[in-house]
Design an enzyme around this catalytic site. Sequence first.
Site, short mmCIF file in Angstrom:
data_model
loop_
_atom_site.label_atom_id
_atom_site.label_comp_id
_atom_site.label_asym_id
_atom_site.label_seq_id
_atom_site.Cartn_x
_atom_site.Cartn_y
_atom_site.Cartn_z
N LYS A 1 -13.35 0.18 16.26
CA LYS A 1 -12.06 -0.52 16.18
C LYS A 1 -11.38 -0.58 17.55
CE LYS A 1 -10.47 -0.05 12.15
NZ LYS A 1 -9.92 0.57 10.95
N ASN B 1 0.85 -1.20 0.00
CA ASN B 1 0.00 0.00 0.00
C ASN B 1 0.88 1.25 0.00
OD1 ASN B 1 0.58 0.79 2.85
ND2 ASN B 1 -0.36 -1.21 3.23
N ASP C 1 -3.91 -6.35 5.05
CA ASP C 1 -4.91 -7.21 5.71
C ASP C 1 -4.84 -8.64 5.20
OD1 ASP C 1 -6.13 -5.31 7.42
OD2 ASP C 1 -6.93 -4.34 5.63
N PHE D 1 -4.08 2.83 15.13
CA PHE D 1 -4.43 3.88 14.17
C PHE D 1 -5.60 3.38 13.33
CE2 PHE D 1 -1.47 7.53 13.69
CZ PHE D 1 -0.80 7.34 14.88
N PRO E 1 -2.21 -12.03 10.14
CA PRO E 1 -2.44 -11.85 11.58
C PRO E 1 -2.65 -10.37 11.87
CG PRO E 1 -0.11 -12.28 11.15
CD PRO E 1 -0.85 -12.50 9.86
N ASP E 2 -3.51 -10.05 12.82
CA ASP E 2 -3.69 -8.66 13.23
C ASP E 2 -2.72 -8.41 14.38
OD1 ASP E 2 -4.63 -6.30 14.56
OD2 ASP E 2 -6.41 -6.46 13.30
N ILE E 3 -1.70 -7.65 14.08
CA ILE E 3 -0.62 -7.44 15.07
C ILE E 3 -1.14 -6.70 16.29
CG2 ILE E 3 1.66 -6.37 15.40
CD1 ILE E 3 1.97 -6.69 12.27
N LYS F 1 9.12 -17.00 -10.67
CA LYS F 1 8.29 -15.93 -11.25
C LYS F 1 7.15 -16.55 -12.08
CE LYS F 1 8.32 -11.95 -14.26
NZ LYS F 1 8.96 -11.26 -15.34
N LYS G 1 -10.43 -4.23 18.85
CA LYS G 1 -9.02 -4.62 18.98
C LYS G 1 -8.48 -4.46 20.39
CE LYS G 1 -7.98 -3.82 14.15
NZ LYS G 1 -6.89 -3.89 13.17
O1 C5P Z 1 -8.25 -3.00 10.91
P1 C5P Z 1 -7.41 -1.88 10.46
O2 C5P Z 1 -6.33 -2.25 9.48
O3 C5P Z 1 -8.16 -0.66 9.98
O4 C5P Z 1 -6.67 -1.40 11.78
C1 C5P Z 1 -5.69 -0.43 11.81
C2 C5P Z 1 -4.84 -0.57 13.02
O5 C5P Z 1 -4.51 -1.94 13.24
C3 C5P Z 1 -3.50 0.11 12.86
O6 C5P Z 1 -3.08 0.52 14.14
C4 C5P Z 1 -2.63 -0.98 12.30
O7 C5P Z 1 -1.26 -0.76 12.59
C5 C5P Z 1 -3.15 -2.20 13.02
N1 C5P Z 1 -3.10 -3.45 12.25
C6 C5P Z 1 -2.24 -4.45 12.65
N2 C5P Z 1 -2.21 -5.63 11.97
C7 C5P Z 1 -3.02 -5.84 10.92
C8 C5P Z 1 -3.91 -4.83 10.51
C9 C5P Z 1 -3.91 -3.64 11.19
O8 C5P Z 1 -1.49 -4.25 13.61
N3 C5P Z 1 -2.96 -7.00 10.29
#
Ligand code: C5P
Length: 402
Positions: free
Chosen positions: A344, A216, A284, A330, A311-313, A294, A348
Amino acid sequence: MTKRVLLIIGGGIAAYKSLFLIRVLARRGIKSTVILTNGGSEFVTALSAGGLSGEKVYTDLFDLTAEAEMGHIELSRSADLVVVAPATADLMAKAAHGIANDLATTTLSATDKRTLYVPAMNVRMWENPATQRNVTTLSDDGAFFLGPDEGEMACGEFGEGRMAEPEAIADAIETILEGDTTLDGLKGPKPLLGKKALVTAGPTREAIDPVRYLSNHSSGKQGYAIAAALTRLGADVTLISGPTALDPPACAKFVRVESARDMLAACETALPAEIFVAVAAVADWRPDGCANKKIKKGTSGIPALKLVENPDILATLSAAKSRPELVIGFAAETHDVVEFAKAKRDKKNCDWIVANDVSGDVMGGDHNAMIVVTADGEDIFPRLKKEDAARRLAEKIATHFA
Ligand code: C5P
């Protein structure tokens, strides 16, 4: 762009601290070109200074080889800032009167950059009216001064005359390089001293094959500025960054990663921490498997890209056993920013969510308008430069821990 200082080491016992300064600056990503005066070389050697800066040390105006490699005029222009440390009474007297009779003083008189003097001398020499007149002259001419500090001196006397410590000089240098000409940023205490902070920044890259990836537009600017602002307030910061074009900011530890999974692993390794600020624009989704060669065009039509969730960190660290005390996420949205941010924050399990509208020039740009959503409500920051927004957020974090 990597910043560079031209460090003139004068002749004083404090010259040894300037060797530490070279190291502290290097840790903060600032390079040093060193000029060692004849007096300075009585206290430290060109070999030590060069070993630490990793560059040639310039010692004498009439060194013809040095002049051929880089003349004193070029030397005086090649840095972003000239720093004189220790600034002796003699060096300041010469500079104040435009005397230019060796490499250091010709460079000082030829430079078109700002100069920071870090005086160090016996208290009587510092208080001497001639020295004070010279300081006033240099200061009126636009020079910066840091110190001297009060304390016990190498000569056994007590008073004002000790050279500022390398960390404080490095803070001053960074503050000036960031454009704070008042040095106000230095005067504050270090409220986050002893606190460990973890910051993620930049995008992640999710490999499709060895040459292609999903990513991105995140530049990393906001996260890097937050890492620097927390460092300035004394926090021990680890910045974990996805691929960006930026130089590492001033912070204790910098870890570069590629994918979301790498970023999560690096975050888990960096724990425990009291503060976690998740600024990274983590992808995501990632391709379900990365081709090891390739993918060739035209062999079997257009390949379908099957995605799986990353994974959502933020959520993972928020739920971790060693959850940081203050977790800040954020929420970059293009509409209904605050509503989404609030949802959110709950989802989270963050303490604060920084909502920002990325429908304009925020991603990749230099400005940001943050709304910090906490349990107590919303704190609306005006549109600010990312560095200033970072400073304000860092101050809010410090207030939280006060
Ligand atoms: O769900 P979204 O991407 O909008 O959430 C944004 C927040 O979650 C940001 O703080 C981003 O750094 C964190 N995030 C994360 N891991 C992911 C997706 C988002 O830590 N896979």
